[in-house]
Enzyme design. Structure first.
Site, PDB file in Angstrom:
ATOM      1  N   PRO A  90       8.452   4.945  -9.756  1.00 56.92           N
ATOM      2  CA  PRO A  90       8.018   5.473 -10.424  1.00 56.92           C
ATOM      3  C   PRO A  90       5.955   5.509 -10.218  1.00 56.92           C
ATOM      4  O   PRO A  90       5.666   5.952 -10.657  1.00 56.92           O
ATOM      5  CB  PRO A  90       7.839   3.549 -11.127  1.00 56.92           C
ATOM      6  CG  PRO A  90       8.822   3.121 -10.765  1.00 56.92           C
ATOM      7  CD  PRO A  90       9.128   3.532 -10.063  1.00 56.92           C
ATOM      8  N   GLU A 117      14.366  -4.661  -7.575  1.00 55.79           N
ATOM      9  CA  GLU A 117      13.033  -5.080  -7.714  1.00 55.79           C
ATOM     10  C   GLU A 117      12.411  -3.299  -6.774  1.00 55.79           C
ATOM     11  O   GLU A 117      11.453  -3.426  -6.723  1.00 55.79           O
ATOM     12  CB  GLU A 117      11.516  -5.994  -7.212  1.00 55.79           C
ATOM     13  CG  GLU A 117      12.234  -7.244  -7.942  1.00 55.79           C
ATOM     14  CD  GLU A 117      11.940  -7.162  -9.564  1.00 55.79           C
ATOM     15  OE1 GLU A 117      10.700  -6.262  -9.653  1.00 55.79           O
ATOM     16  OE2 GLU A 117      13.294  -7.134 -10.313  1.00 55.79           O
ATOM     17  N   ARG A 154      20.324  23.431 -11.833  1.00 53.73           N
ATOM     18  CA  ARG A 154      20.537  24.798 -12.679  1.00 53.73           C
ATOM     19  C   ARG A 154      19.706  25.758 -12.164  1.00 53.73           C
ATOM     20  O   ARG A 154      19.605  26.706 -12.862  1.00 53.73           O
ATOM     21  CB  ARG A 154      19.760  24.167 -13.745  1.00 53.73           C
ATOM     22  CG  ARG A 154      18.843  23.737 -14.563  1.00 53.73           C
ATOM     23  CD  ARG A 154      19.132  23.153 -15.680  1.00 53.73           C
ATOM     24  NE  ARG A 154      18.837  24.531 -17.133  1.00 53.73           N
ATOM     25  CZ  ARG A 154      17.509  24.402 -16.847  1.00 53.73           C
ATOM     26  NH1 ARG A 154      16.847  25.230 -15.920  1.00 53.73           N
ATOM     27  NH2 ARG A 154      17.985  26.016 -18.027  1.00 53.73           N
ATOM     28  N   ASP A 169      13.447  29.596 -20.194  1.00 50.44           N
ATOM     29  CA  ASP A 169      13.392  28.510 -20.164  1.00 50.44           C
ATOM     30  C   ASP A 169      12.400  27.847 -21.323  1.00 50.44           C
ATOM     31  O   ASP A 169      11.291  28.329 -20.560  1.00 50.44           O
ATOM     32  CB  ASP A 169      13.871  27.695 -19.483  1.00 50.44           C
ATOM     33  CG  ASP A 169      15.101  27.621 -18.859  1.00 50.44           C
ATOM     34  OD1 ASP A 169      15.747  28.132 -19.917  1.00 50.44           O
ATOM     35  OD2 ASP A 169      15.762  27.128 -17.415  1.00 50.44           O
TER      36      ASP A 169
HETATM   37  N1  4HQ Z   1      12.358   3.206 -10.581  1.00 49.88           N
HETATM   38  N2  4HQ Z   1      11.163   7.399 -12.216  1.00 49.88           N
HETATM   39  C1  4HQ Z   1      13.648   2.641  -8.623  1.00 49.88           C
HETATM   40  C2  4HQ Z   1      12.332   3.707 -12.027  1.00 49.88           C
HETATM   41  C3  4HQ Z   1      11.684   5.629 -11.494  1.00 49.88           C
HETATM   42  C4  4HQ Z   1      11.232   6.240 -12.429  1.00 49.88           C
HETATM   43  C5  4HQ Z   1      12.703   2.074 -11.537  1.00 49.88           C
HETATM   44  C6  4HQ Z   1      12.691   3.100  -9.364  1.00 49.88           C
HETATM   45  C7  4HQ Z   1      13.101   0.488 -10.280  1.00 49.88           C
HETATM   46  C8  4HQ Z   1      13.708  -0.033  -7.994  1.00 49.88           C
HETATM   47  N3  4HQ Z   1      12.190   5.909 -10.929  1.00 49.88           N
HETATM   48  N4  4HQ Z   1      13.109   0.509  -8.965  1.00 49.88           N
HETATM   49  N5  4HQ Z   1      10.731   5.827 -13.429  1.00 49.88           N
HETATM   50  O1  4HQ Z   1      11.942   3.488 -12.698  1.00 49.88           O
HETATM   51  O2  4HQ Z   1      11.934   6.934 -10.049  1.00 49.88           O
END
Ligand code: 4HQ
Length: 251
Positions: A90, A117, A154, A169
């Site tokens: 994230p 986690e 793609r 697109d």
């Molecule tokens: N993760 N975009 C991996 C995500 C996420 C996202 C949460 C990734 C938990 C361990 N990854 N961890 N949004 O939510 O890429």
């Protein structure tokens, strides 16, 4: 194009990569996806890949060693010639069509999927970048990795077939797409817009463009600021604005 995907759950990928366009791209050798099970690189007695967080707290953290050994195995196999190593998380760079287009220029990409986690912070020293697919929390990086493989694949020439081009697109034009219709001409009382049946290609193109502009204005006005607008587009939007300003809606 080749993807190496490091994950604790390789079986999660079999569905999405065994159907439709991605399946065909793999069969036609336009795309290779190697799934590497991080657990295969666990060296301790119980083959554990995660442990409790230092400092305390809930959940488990993926240990650095199995992930880094898996990355080193990929590098070894490729004779040192490795493309970007991207962690899905994230905190990463927001994934956009622009980023997908940039990645489509690479010959090889490594995607690292964390689970639980997350991964021990020290693994970041072995990566070249991080991508987030959006501001929400998932259980692992597997779904984001599938999203990246799909959006990038793609764009590889030939993957969508000869005639379908990704250049029209949504987002490639910077606008939302116009509505689409197919047979029947009337479905439960709802007719296909007359212009699409006219065979008048210039009028159809103009109608589609205006529908795209209207949809973008109503649903995603933020996109209009960065879209590549033609003089005709600006004229259409200005006329619309003038019309709206003159409208008497009463009180
Ligand atoms: N993760 N975009 C991996 C995500 C996420 C996202 C949460 C990734 C938990 C361990 N990854 N961890 N949004 O939510 O890429």
């Amino acid at each position: 194009m080749q993807f190496d995907i490091l994950t604790l759950f390789p079986e999660m990928f079999t569905g999405p990569f065994s159907a439709s366009i991605i399946k065909r791209a793999i069969e036609r050798n336009l795309l290779t996806v190697n799934l590497i099970n991080i657990r295969d690189y666990a060296r301790n007695k119980h083959r554990t890949v995660d442990d409790a967080p230092y400092g305390g707290g809930a959940g488990m953290v993926m240990e650095p060693e199995p992930v880094v050994l898996a990355l080193e195995a990929v590098r070894e196999k490729r004779g040192g010639d490795m493309g970007p190593v991207i962690l899905l998380c994230p905190q990463g760079e927001p994934f956009t069509q622009r980023l997908a287009a940039e990645l489509a220029q690479e010959e090889h990409i490594v995607l690292v999927c964390g689970h639980y986690e997350g991964i021990d912070e020290r693994v970041r020293a072995y990566t070249t970048g991080e991508i987030s697919i959006g501001d929400y929390v998932l259980t692992g990086g597997e779904l984001p990795a599938m999203v990246v493989v799909d959006a990038v694949s793609r764009l590889i020439p030939g993957v969508l077939g000869e005639e379908t081009s990704p250049v029209t697109d949504s987002f490639a034009t910077g606008l939302l797409e116009h509505p689409h219709y197919t047979r029947p001409r009337e479905f439960r009382g709802a007719a296909v817009p007359e212009v699409l049946l006219s065979g008048h290609h210039a009028r159809i193109a103009r109608w589609r463009r205006e529908e795209a502009l209207l949809r973008t204005l109503v649903r995603r006005p933020d996109l209009l600021a960065t879209a590549a607008l033609t003089a005709d587009d600006r004229r259409f939007l200005k006329e619309l604005a003038t019309y709206l300003m003159r409208l008497d809606l009463g009180d």
